[in-house]
Design a protein around this motif. Structure first.
Motif, short mmCIF file in Angstrom:
data_model
loop_
_atom_site.label_atom_id
_atom_site.label_comp_id
_atom_site.label_asym_id
_atom_site.label_seq_id
_atom_site.Cartn_x
_atom_site.Cartn_y
_atom_site.Cartn_z
N SER A 1 21.45 1.32 -51.75
CA SER A 1 21.87 2.72 -51.83
C SER A 1 20.78 3.68 -51.36
O SER A 1 21.05 4.62 -50.60
CB SER A 1 22.27 3.06 -53.27
N SER A 2 19.53 3.47 -51.79
CA SER A 2 18.45 4.39 -51.40
C SER A 2 18.19 4.32 -49.90
O SER A 2 17.89 5.33 -49.27
CB SER A 2 17.18 4.07 -52.18
N ILE A 3 18.31 3.14 -49.31
CA ILE A 3 18.10 3.00 -47.87
C ILE A 3 19.18 3.76 -47.11
O ILE A 3 18.89 4.45 -46.13
CB ILE A 3 18.10 1.51 -47.46
N VAL A 4 20.43 3.68 -47.56
CA VAL A 4 21.52 4.40 -46.89
C VAL A 4 21.25 5.89 -46.90
O VAL A 4 21.35 6.57 -45.88
CB VAL A 4 22.87 4.09 -47.56
N ASN A 5 20.90 6.44 -48.06
CA ASN A 5 20.67 7.88 -48.17
C ASN A 5 19.49 8.32 -47.32
O ASN A 5 19.54 9.35 -46.64
CB ASN A 5 20.45 8.26 -49.63
N PHE A 6 18.41 7.54 -47.35
CA PHE A 6 17.23 7.89 -46.57
C PHE A 6 17.54 7.87 -45.09
O PHE A 6 17.21 8.79 -44.34
CB PHE A 6 16.11 6.89 -46.89
N PHE A 7 18.21 6.83 -44.65
CA PHE A 7 18.54 6.70 -43.23
C PHE A 7 19.45 7.83 -42.77
O PHE A 7 19.22 8.44 -41.74
CB PHE A 7 19.20 5.35 -42.97
N SER A 8 20.50 8.12 -43.54
CA SER A 8 21.45 9.13 -43.13
C SER A 8 20.82 10.51 -43.03
O SER A 8 21.08 11.26 -42.09
CB SER A 8 22.62 9.18 -44.13
N VAL B 1 22.85 17.28 -43.26
CA VAL B 1 21.45 17.37 -43.68
C VAL B 1 21.30 18.23 -44.92
O VAL B 1 20.56 17.90 -45.85
CB VAL B 1 20.57 17.91 -42.53
N LEU B 2 22.04 19.34 -44.97
CA LEU B 2 21.85 20.32 -46.04
C LEU B 2 22.69 20.04 -47.28
O LEU B 2 22.26 20.37 -48.40
CB LEU B 2 22.17 21.73 -45.53
N ALA B 3 23.88 19.46 -47.12
CA ALA B 3 24.81 19.33 -48.24
C ALA B 3 24.21 18.62 -49.46
O ALA B 3 24.25 19.17 -50.57
CB ALA B 3 26.08 18.61 -47.78
N PRO B 4 23.65 17.43 -49.33
CA PRO B 4 23.14 16.75 -50.53
C PRO B 4 21.92 17.45 -51.12
O PRO B 4 21.70 17.40 -52.32
CB PRO B 4 22.79 15.35 -50.01
N ILE B 5 21.12 18.11 -50.27
CA ILE B 5 19.93 18.80 -50.77
C ILE B 5 20.32 20.01 -51.61
O ILE B 5 19.77 20.25 -52.68
CB ILE B 5 19.03 19.23 -49.59
N ILE B 6 21.32 20.78 -51.13
CA ILE B 6 21.76 21.97 -51.85
C ILE B 6 22.49 21.60 -53.13
O ILE B 6 22.27 22.19 -54.19
CB ILE B 6 22.68 22.83 -50.94
N ASP B 7 23.36 20.59 -53.05
CA ASP B 7 24.18 20.23 -54.20
C ASP B 7 23.37 19.51 -55.28
O ASP B 7 23.55 19.75 -56.48
CB ASP B 7 25.34 19.34 -53.76
N SER B 8 22.50 18.62 -54.87
CA SER B 8 21.74 17.81 -55.84
C SER B 8 20.32 17.57 -55.32
O SER B 8 20.01 16.50 -54.79
CB SER B 8 22.45 16.48 -56.08
N PRO B 9 19.45 18.57 -55.45
CA PRO B 9 18.07 18.42 -54.95
C PRO B 9 17.35 17.27 -55.65
O PRO B 9 17.42 17.14 -56.88
CB PRO B 9 17.42 19.77 -55.29
N GLN B 10 16.72 16.43 -54.86
CA GLN B 10 15.98 15.30 -55.41
C GLN B 10 14.61 15.23 -54.76
O GLN B 10 14.42 15.66 -53.62
CB GLN B 10 16.73 13.99 -55.16
N GLU C 1 13.10 12.77 -53.58
CA GLU C 1 13.02 11.88 -52.42
C GLU C 1 13.21 12.65 -51.10
O GLU C 1 12.63 12.28 -50.08
CB GLU C 1 14.03 10.75 -52.51
N TYR C 2 14.00 13.74 -51.14
CA TYR C 2 14.17 14.54 -49.93
C TYR C 2 12.86 15.23 -49.53
O TYR C 2 12.58 15.39 -48.35
CB TYR C 2 15.28 15.57 -50.13
N LEU C 3 12.08 15.63 -50.54
CA LEU C 3 10.77 16.22 -50.25
C LEU C 3 9.86 15.19 -49.62
O LEU C 3 9.13 15.48 -48.66
CB LEU C 3 10.15 16.77 -51.53
N TYR C 4 9.89 13.96 -50.13
CA TYR C 4 9.07 12.89 -49.56
C TYR C 4 9.44 12.64 -48.10
O TYR C 4 8.57 12.43 -47.26
CB TYR C 4 9.24 11.60 -50.37
N VAL C 5 10.75 12.65 -47.82
CA VAL C 5 11.21 12.44 -46.45
C VAL C 5 10.69 13.56 -45.54
O VAL C 5 10.19 13.32 -44.44
CB VAL C 5 12.74 12.36 -46.39
N ALA C 6 10.82 14.81 -46.02
CA ALA C 6 10.35 15.95 -45.23
C ALA C 6 8.85 15.86 -44.98
O ALA C 6 8.37 16.14 -43.87
CB ALA C 6 10.71 17.25 -45.95
N LEU C 7 8.08 15.48 -45.99
CA LEU C 7 6.63 15.35 -45.83
C LEU C 7 6.29 14.24 -44.85
O LEU C 7 5.35 14.36 -44.05
CB LEU C 7 5.98 15.07 -47.19
#
Length: 481
Positions: free
Chosen positions: A369-376, A422-431, A433-439
């Motif tokens: 699951s985490s790989i799918v979210n990160f990749f997408s 790109v924006l939908a999951p970040i706005i709806d449920s900030p986590q 892991e998205y910050l780590y991806v951005a960094l």
């Protein structure tokens, strides 16, 4: 590697009669269709249906998501066809961004893709392959995680050897496994048709009841569905190895993606014909649960089909992922040794080995699951940048010869969809892991300054490159005309 050593090494190769080493154009239309369809049909259709249903809440909405994902993949692929027939180079998004947007964003893409996105995808598919293989030996108890990870590692190693040996062998495996997985999915579809004919429609009654409509859930459901469609752009990674790309690139896209979309929709209908939504949500392996209900003792056919499907998808993903690494190195954005090819087998073996090595590392902590979210998240960010480059070309350079052209509304729709995804999951449920991806993505900018802009390279790299050339029998390669 310095220019003198590069020239001397190139002079020793006469594969094309002009003293230059090239990757061969080995892929015809059948192999092109197999590369797209075979990579798209992997673990997703056997694992993602329950997650699409989970986020959407109803069978009807789930089917709409699957159809919308197919349409979006088709629109994206058509946009890429125009790019691929104008910029006739391998490398996919990387080369398109390099030629239309610039060196820095192209490097950031290569950095992110080569070190994270592509290996993560290979690792995820290999873990799915391993799960189905190992679970068949542990039917009465949970399978040991270490055994699954070792099996996934063995899958990656075998595919690396195959891809390093011969392009034709890789293409044959793609063709064979694509045919096998389509036959298994056709068996599921036929079984569903028989069930519907017998009146088993309980799973599709009140099809839109409890449908979720939130901004975030729909975006995450798209992520899970689009995971199953990932691969729609893979042919653009190997344009230089495709015979007659102006003709075969659009033909392959127009055959493969509608075919896969129809198969996915009918397979999902078959799942709902055999199981209620509650049964489907509680299943850890939807295809196997379907097989137990419909095929009984013949369920092993479905298990075998999933194994073949994931193995073939992992092969296609490694095949194209290695090419992106190879092209980025050829453009000076990665170490020179990764831009080399085997002098006899004409395969980009260093890039394939490097991609596989990172995928092996990612197997250790990974879960599906985490790989799918990160990749997408990262993939659709760069898809959007690539499509922006196409729109810019269509507006600013309308007179460039285009063997294939799409209406501008198509890339505009894909761009809007990519921004949403790109924006939908970040706005709806900030986590976090998205910050780590951005960094991680931003760290590519920091690496770019010394490595590419100032061309810094450790002195030991030249010695290491020369040693690897002798060890691996590799030499610098040029673009195909």
């Amino acid at each position: 590697m310095n220019e003198g050593a590069r020239r001397d090494s190139s002079d020793r190769n006469t594969k094309n009669g002009e003293g230059k080493l090239h990757l061969k154009r080995e892929l015809g239309l059948v192999s092109a269709v197999s590369l797209i369809a075979g990579t798209m049909i992997g673990s997703g259709i056997f694992m993602s249906p329950q997650w699409v249903l989970y986020y959407m809440g109803s069978p009807g909405a789930s089917l709409l998501i699957w159809a919308a994902c197919g349409i979006l993949a088709m629109l994206g692929a058509l946009s890429y066809v125009e790019l691929g027939t104008v910029i006739k180079e391998s490398g996919g998004e990387y080369i398109y961004i390099l030629r239309t947007v610039g060196s820095l964003p192209a490097f950031v893409l290569a950095f992110t893709s080569v070190f994270a996105v592509r290996p993560a995808s290979i690792a995820a598919i290999s873990l799915s392959f391993a799960s189905y293989v190992v679970n068949s030996f542990y039917q009465d108890c949970p399978s040991p995680q270490v055994v699954e990870k070792l099996t996934a590692a063995a899958c990656i190693l075998v595919l690396t050897i195959i891809n390093c040996l011969n392009v034709r062998l890789s293409a044959f495996i793609m063709n064979f496994f694509t045919a096998a997985k389509i036959l298994v999915l056709l068996a599921i579809i036929v079984g569903g048709i028989v069930l519907l004919a017998k009146g088993n429609t309980q799973g599709l009654r009140n099809a839109f009841e409890n449908t979720a409509t939130g901004f975030g859930p729909v975006g995450v459901a798209f992520y899970q569905g689009l995971w199953s469609y990932d691969g729609w752009n893979n042919l653009n990674y190997v344009t230089e190895e495709l015979k007659n790309p102006e003709v075969n690139l659009p033909r392959a896209v127009m055959i493969a993606i509608p075919l896969v979309t129809c198969i996915y929709l009918l397979a999902n209908v078959s799942y709902f014909a055999a199981m209620t939504p509650q049964e489907l949500l509680s299943s850890d392996a939807v295809a196997i649960s379907w097989g137990l209900k419909v095929l009984g003792g013949w369920t092993w056919i479905i298990s075998l089909g999933v194994v073949l499907s994931t193995f073939g998808a992992a092969n296609g993903t490694l095949f194209t992922g290695g090419r992106q690494c190879y092209v980025a190195a050829r453009e000076g954005h990665l170490p020179d040794v990764l831009s080399m090819a085997h002098v006899k087998r004409l395969t980009p073996s260093p890039a394939l080995i490097f991609t596989s090595a990172i995928a092996l590392i990612m197997i250790i902590p990974a879960d599906f699951s985490s790989i799918v979210n990160f990749f997408s998240f990262t993939a659709w960010l760069f898809y959007g940048i690539t499509i922006s480059g196409l729109i810019y070309m269509k507006i600013k350079q309308p007179d460039i010869p285009r063997p294939y052209k799409v209406p501008i509304i198509i890339p505009v729709i894909v761009l809007i969809a990519s921004v949403y995804l790109v924006l939908a999951p970040i706005i709806d449920s900030p986590q976090l892991e998205y910050l780590y991806v951005a960094l991680f993505i931003l760290s590519g900018v920091i690496v770019y300054i010394p490595v590419v802009h100032y061309k810094w390279s450790p002195r030991c790299f030249r010695s290491i490159t020369l040693y690897l050339q002798l060890l691996l029998e590799i030499s610098p390669a040029d673009k195909n005309d």
